[in-house]
Write a protein that holds these residues in place. Structure first.
Motif, PDB file in Angstrom:
ATOM      1  N   LEU A  12     -34.012 -57.696 -78.843  1.00 50.26           N
ATOM      2  CA  LEU A  12     -34.858 -56.826 -78.030  1.00 50.26           C
ATOM      3  C   LEU A  12     -35.937 -57.627 -77.333  1.00 50.26           C
ATOM      4  O   LEU A  12     -36.162 -57.485 -76.121  1.00 50.26           O
ATOM      5  N   ILE A  25     -45.461 -53.674 -79.247  1.00 49.45           N
ATOM      6  CA  ILE A  25     -44.432 -54.136 -78.310  1.00 49.45           C
ATOM      7  C   ILE A  25     -45.049 -55.046 -77.245  1.00 49.45           C
ATOM      8  O   ILE A  25     -44.496 -56.092 -76.900  1.00 49.45           O
ATOM      9  N   GLY A  42     -37.067 -49.899 -86.659  1.00 52.72           N
ATOM     10  CA  GLY A  42     -36.017 -50.884 -86.871  1.00 52.72           C
ATOM     11  C   GLY A  42     -35.587 -50.846 -88.324  1.00 52.72           C
ATOM     12  O   GLY A  42     -36.426 -50.862 -89.229  1.00 52.72           O
ATOM     13  N   LEU A  44     -41.743 -57.608 -86.243  1.00 52.58           N
ATOM     14  CA  LEU A  44     -41.212 -57.304 -84.917  1.00 52.58           C
ATOM     15  C   LEU A  44     -40.566 -58.506 -84.240  1.00 52.58           C
ATOM     16  O   LEU A  44     -39.490 -58.388 -83.664  1.00 52.58           O
ATOM     17  N   HIS A  45     -41.210 -59.681 -84.296  1.00 51.79           N
ATOM     18  CA  HIS A  45     -40.579 -60.855 -83.673  1.00 51.79           C
ATOM     19  C   HIS A  45     -41.084 -62.131 -84.329  1.00 51.79           C
ATOM     20  O   HIS A  45     -41.636 -62.104 -85.427  1.00 51.79           O
ATOM     21  N   THR A 105     -37.977 -58.342 -88.981  1.00 54.63           N
ATOM     22  CA  THR A 105     -38.000 -56.972 -88.451  1.00 54.63           C
ATOM     23  C   THR A 105     -39.336 -56.325 -88.772  1.00 54.63           C
ATOM     24  O   THR A 105     -39.884 -55.572 -87.963  1.00 54.63           O
ATOM     25  N   HIS A 112     -43.005 -49.679 -85.456  1.00 56.44           N
ATOM     26  CA  HIS A 112     -43.892 -50.475 -84.601  1.00 56.44           C
ATOM     27  C   HIS A 112     -44.459 -49.599 -83.492  1.00 56.44           C
ATOM     28  O   HIS A 112     -43.777 -48.720 -82.965  1.00 56.44           O
ATOM     29  N   THR A 159     -34.342 -56.860 -83.453  1.00 52.45           N
ATOM     30  CA  THR A 159     -35.596 -57.086 -82.729  1.00 52.45           C
ATOM     31  C   THR A 159     -35.672 -58.473 -82.088  1.00 52.45           C
ATOM     32  O   THR A 159     -36.370 -58.654 -81.092  1.00 52.45           O
TER      33      THR A 159
END
Length: 529
Positions: free
Chosen positions: A245, A213, A194, A340-341, A337, A208, A242
């Motif tokens: 996503l 994930i 990302g 990731l979340h 990012t 990542h 993200t």
């Protein structure tokens, strides 16, 4: 496990000593076998468990079941390895708005052993070229509607561009088998890259793993949403972001639910989707929640049970207005990012309006000073986080050292923690305004301005000033542009001094018809400075 043919991503990971500490890996939900391709859990297992006929993806024109998505992803994976000279470990860019074929391409790349680089639809050829050169991207899938900028890209790394939308990819897919043997990746194989939305210099590549994930699917949704297979997710953030996503692909599919994708999600279109398709969970940005609130009485949103806001902090007035209009509590959250979340949020049981929330399951947080020492309750400081995911910049050792300190991820946000442990957003590190010795957080000024009856939106920045160091400058969108005048500026300034600390009042006011925003709805304050 078969080794990757192309090891670029793994060869450019930061050294182990520069990576953050990883916590909570002993919890059962975060334990994974060594051989792990995340697509097995997110997609293939639904077929094996007999849920293939359940609806997976909808939009205004299309309905795909899990079986449909599974078969199309498998066919695209065959196209990659048989027709496009793809090798395992290659980075593959996706250029698309939110639609079913984008999701199929996303899964296909991972099935074939590739690394996904999903991008925002509004990027232009120069920005795409920078991304492709940084990540040495060899292949690209591109929606036909976005082909114009893609074909302008000039990079020695890019070997194949495959267009979809009743185009080249569909033609190559039509005779391919509908099953595919997923590449056997490891749980710490890089699955996606990302790019951060930095404003200067080269963009940073955050990487990542496959296990990352799956880990985030056990974090925020379990903590805040409690999804079931009956849920229907929708929202405005691009899947290339993200936040989008997770909210529109990973979370619904991890729990066997469905997603409703919208290519151009204006507030009216979002409300129409919620009404017509009985959406239950919606992800969007604070600016969108503000506008939706003004229109919500025109629609039936009785199906909606969870509302999520991220991208930037949620003003208390936006939260309160939505609650007053609907009885629903917006779940605020902060993510990155690099992480990731979302890692700090709340749920309906522990929500404190105005606070971002508490560290969710899988994370811990503290507020530190410039020396890395934890500060007392209610003092402003830097937010430091660690947990089940963390920052792994590719090929940027100097940036990795800036983001990770003593095992903690330093997000660049200024927060305070109250006596009960709740975390309150103060400002981005570069959004603090120091004027005549006072520390003034831009968000504090904005929160006051948004309560004014004539103000629709606003963004506050600091302007350099010889006498005071910086001046508080407010860029304001009025509900009625005809009211914009020097007299209105004076009225707002006098009103502000009556309702808030006078030293915080905006000494400079600029009226504008619109604020500059990213595709995710985040205000681009750097353009106002």
């Amino acid at each position: 496990m078969m080794p990757y043919f192309d090891n670029f991503a793994h060869d450019n990971l930061p050294n182990q000593e520069l990576q953050p500490d990883y916590l909570f890996t002993d919890l059962p939900q975060f334990q994974h076998p060594e051989i792990l391709n995340c697509v097995d859990k997110l997609l293939d297992n639904h077929i094996e468990e007999g849920s293939g006929n359940n609806i997976c993806i909808r939009n205004f024109d299309t309905i795909w079941t899990y079986q449909d998505l599974y078969e199309k992803a498998n066919q695209i994976a065959h196209v990659l390895v048989e027709d496009l000279n793809f090798k395992s470990g290659n980075r593959v860019l996706i250029r698309s708005a939110n639609n079913p074929m984008m999701v199929a391409c996303w899964y296909a790349i991972l099935k074939a052993g590739g690394v996904v680089v999903a991008t925002m639809p509004l990027l232009r050829d120069k920005e795409l070229t920078t991304i492709i050169d940084c990540a040495q991207i060899s292949h690209a899938f591109c929606d036909k509607d976005l082909e114009e900028e893609m074909v302008l890209v000039k990079s020695d790394y890019l070997k194949q561009i495959c267009i979809y939308g009743n185009s080249q990819l569909e033609e190559l897919m039509k005779d391919k088998p509908k099953t595919f043997s997923n590449f056997q990746t490891k749980n710490d194989s890089v699955a996606l890259i990302g790019f951060t939305s930095g404003t200067t210099g080269l963009p940073k590549m955050t990487s990542h793993f496959h296990k990352d994930i799956l880990n985030i699917c056990e974090c925020f949704p379990t903590y805040s949403l409690q999804p079931t297979p009956n849920d229907i997710f929708t929202g405005s953030p691009p899947i290339g972001f993200t936040f989008g996503l997770g909210g529109l692909v990973l979370f619904p599919m991890y729990f066997g639910a469905s997603t409703f994708l919208i290519e151009k999600p204006s507030p009216d279109v979002l409300l129409k989707a919620i009404q017509e398709h009985k959406i239950t969970i919606c992800f969007t940005a604070p600016t969108a929640w503000r506008i939706i609130t003004t229109k919500v009485k025109e629609y039936d949103i009785s199906s909606l049970r969870k509302c999520v806001s991220a991208g930037e902090t949620l003003p208390i007035k936006v939260w309160q207005d939505w609650y007053d209009a609907t009885g629903l509590k917006i779940i605020d959250g902060i993510g990155a990012t690099e992480m990731l979340h979302i890692f700090i949020s709340s749920n309906e049981e522990n929500m404190k309006p105005g606070a971002t929330g508490l560290p969710i399951t899988g994370y811990e947080a503290k507020i530190i000073d410039l020396n890395g020492n934890e500060v007392p309750a209610n003092e402003h400081g830097r937010l430091a986080v660690r947990g089940i995911t963390g920052c792994k910049y590719l090929n940027r050792e100097e940036k990795q050292k800036e983001y990770v300190e003593k095992g903690w991820n330093i997000t660049g946000d200024i927060f305070r923690k109250d006596e009960e442990g709740y975390l309150w957003f103060v400002a981005r590190g570069d959004d603090m305004i120091i004027s005549s010795g006072y520390n003034i957080a831009a968000i504090e000024v904005e929160s006051v301005l948004l309560t004014h009856e004539d103000i629709l939106e606003c963004a506050v920045v600091g302007l350099p000033d010889e006498e005071r160091g910086m001046l508080v400058c407010a860029h304001i969108v009025l509900k009625d542009n005809k009211k914009a005048s020097d007299a209105m500026k004076n009225r707002i300034q006098h009103w502000f001094k009556e309702v808030a600390a006078p030293y915080k009042y905006p000494r400079v006011i600029n009226f504008t018809e619109a604020l500059p925003k990213t595709e995710t709805g985040k205000i681009q304050r750097f353009k106002l400075k």
